[in-house]
Write an enzyme that holds these catalytic residues in place. Structure first.
Site, PDB file in Angstrom:
ATOM      1  N   SER A 214      11.494   2.568   9.383  1.00  0.00           N
ATOM      2  CA  SER A 214      10.158   2.882   8.818  1.00  0.00           C
ATOM      3  C   SER A 214       9.682   3.619  10.274  1.00  0.00           C
ATOM      4  CB  SER A 214       9.558   1.390   8.881  1.00  0.00           C
ATOM      5  OG  SER A 214       8.192   1.564   8.491  1.00  0.00           O
ATOM      6  N   ASP A 444      11.285   4.279  -2.608  1.00  0.00           N
ATOM      7  CA  ASP A 444      10.328   3.947  -1.494  1.00  0.00           C
ATOM      8  C   ASP A 444       8.850   4.278  -1.599  1.00  0.00           C
ATOM      9  OD1 ASP A 444       9.088   3.158   0.868  1.00  0.00           O
ATOM     10  OD2 ASP A 444      10.930   3.851   2.181  1.00  0.00           O
ATOM     11  N   HIS A 472      11.676  -0.610   1.077  1.00  0.00           N
ATOM     12  CA  HIS A 472      11.244   0.056   2.077  1.00  0.00           C
ATOM     13  C   HIS A 472      12.389  -0.548   3.253  1.00  0.00           C
ATOM     14  CE1 HIS A 472       8.987   1.931   5.304  1.00  0.00           C
ATOM     15  NE2 HIS A 472       8.846   1.176   5.803  1.00  0.00           N
TER      16      HIS A 472
END
Length: 510
Positions: A214, A444, A472
């Site tokens: 991320s 995602d 994610h």
């Protein structure tokens, strides 16, 4: 490559045609050659992170880094690190630094999740976790008692005006608390990447391997840009488009979030007897905007909590980002629907845990790190927030048709709209040939696949592993108790073991 405003690299390298001074010339030698004293990780009786690390055999240390890399002789910050030593000293390759994302998330114990994913490859590395500057144990910031601002601003003008006040209050609280005015301009992603290289040098390592997910993926890309010569085996998971501002990235995600909600609704409709939310995807989905409208008009009382549209929007985004959460989301929508009509409901454990976190004092420990990084970065991966508050209202209303559930969340006004401190330097522009491995879930809806494709084009030495999931974060799913994708994990572990990238981009089935 962007020309840095100051000479910042630990090792000398050419940046934009200019020679960056070595560590001796730049005054960084006292940081890169500082002693590292390893101790137990637990600090106090209720230190779950420290106990978890101690039980795993980790040790912890504290390093010093410059507050301002343009003035390394000035004020310093503390950066907390942890180490899980390589199990086989004879095979030890070096260190692998880890970051779980955010911005605003501590990562001292993230190496434990990464070790699970690495399996026997973990024996080859010292796994290093760290709390980025201003977070966790690393000279943490405080903004006083502040609210979580990254939430829906609602569709009513009165709700929007309240969200504006919240954002303004957070900005004021962060900028005026203590001596934050001196600290906040230095909270950038580029400075965190520089801290990473100080960690590498202080550990007496010539190169640095890395896994980040991320925001941690974006941080890894910045590291390769600033320190290509010390980048070893780099894996970045669930990344964003480096050409988009944080505000634009939120709106980019909205369409895929709505699609994720459609997928959830279809899954739930197939189990109508269990959840009672409808026997078609359309009927199931209709529950969600009705709940948001009700929560904005009159917060829903459930289990001692009051759930307004802001809380509900954050919960929905968190749940819809992982297909593994479909059952939890279905139970939660059912619980909230029943509570909204006056039934006495005990929220399911996952919903209760979320509400406890986001309505309690812990929120005030999350907000400073998130806000500081987003407002310190001039452009990528965060920043670029419009200063005209009416722009947010206009975008809010414009997205109501195409993003009926998530549009008011993804156009939320930021405290950065009220920020007093200009960025200290331009954001790091990404574009290099450093070999690295990218991993991304195709569906995602937090960091959409199109963003990873855009970054892949900028990182011309990269290979992209695509997994057919609504998720994610891919590689550390096993450490989070989720089903793993063996194809993706095997590709990452093969690269970490051998240093050889796949000959071409790889597609992995679910």
């Amino acid at each position: 490559m962007r020309v840095l405003g100051t000479a910042l690299a630990v090792a000398g390298l050419a940046v934009g045609g200019l020679l960056v001074p070595t560590e001796h010339e730049s005054g960084l030698v006292r940081f890169t050659h500082q002693p590292v004293v390893w101790t137990a990780c637990a600090r106090e009786s209720d230190d779950d992170t420290g106990r978890r690390l101690d039980q795993a055999g980790a040790r912890c240390a504290e390093l010093r880094v410059p507050l301002d890399y343009g003035d390394p002789g000035g004020r310093t910050l503390k950066v907390a690190i942890s180490r899980l030593k390589a199990a086989d000293p004879a095979r030890r390759r070096g260190v692998l630094l880890t970051n779980p994302g955010g911005p605003g998330s501590p990562g001292l114990d993230f190496g434990l999740d990464v070790r699970t994913a690495m399996r026997d490859v973990a024996d080859d590395y010292d796994l290093i976790g760290f709390d980025p500057r201003f977070m966790g144990r690393s000279s943490p910031l405080s903004c006083g008692q502040v609210s979580w601002w990254l939430a829906s601003s609602g569709v009513r003008r009165s709700s929007f005006d309240a969200a504006v006040r919240t954002a303004r209050d957070v900005a004021q609280g962060c900028q005026e608390h203590g001596d934050n005015a001196r600290l906040l301009p230095h909270a950038s992603t580029s400075n965190t990447a520089r801290d990473m290289d100080v960690i590498r040098a202080a550990l007496d390592e010539r190169t640095l391997s890395y896994y980040g997910v991320s925001y941690g993926a974006d941080l890894g890309a910045v590291y390769t840009q600033l320190f290509p010569d010390t980048s070893d085996r780099i894996v970045i998971d669930s990344s964003t488009n480096p050409a988009r501002t944080q505000y634009e990235l939120g709106q980019d995600a909205g369409e895929t979030q709505e699609t994720g909600l459609d997928e959830w609704a279809a899954w739930t409709a197939g189990r109508s007897a269990e959840y009672g939310l409808g026997d078609t995807a359309e009927r199931v989905r209709a529950n969600v905007p009705r709940l948001l409208e009700r929560a904005e008009r009159d917060p829903i009382k459930i289990g001692g909590y009051r759930v307004d549209h802001r809380l509900l929007s954050v919960f929905l985004r968190n749940m819809v980002s992982q297909e593994d959460n479909d059952a939890t989301l279905a139970r939660s929508v059912r619980d909230l629907r029943d509570a909204a009509v006056g039934r006495r409901v005990t929220p399911n454990p996952e919903l209760a845990a979320f509400l406890k976190t986001f309505t309690g004092p812990l929120v005030s420990t999350f907000v400073p790190g998130v806000t500081a990084v987003m407002c310190a970065d001039a452009g990528w991966p965060a920043g670029g927030w419009p200063r005209d508050r009416e722009r947010y209202w206009h975008d809010n209303q414009a997205l109501r048709r195409s993003q009926p559930v998530f549009g008011a969340l993804n156009t939320a006004i930021s405290p950065c709209a009220f920020w007093k401190f200009p960025p200290r330097e331009p954001a790091t522009t990404i574009g290099n040939r450093v070999p690295l491995l990218m991993v991304q879930a195709r569906r995602d809806n937090n960091t959409p696949y199109s963003g990873a494709q855009a970054l892949h084009q900028k990182l011309t030495g990269s290979r992209l592993v695509t997994v057919d999931l609504r998720a994610h974060g891919v590689y550390t799913r096993g450490g989070e108790g989720l089903p793993v994708n063996a194809c993706a994990d095997d590709a990452v572990n093969a690269y970490l073991r051998t240093g050889t990238l796949p000959p071409k981009d790889l597609n992995c089935a679910k």
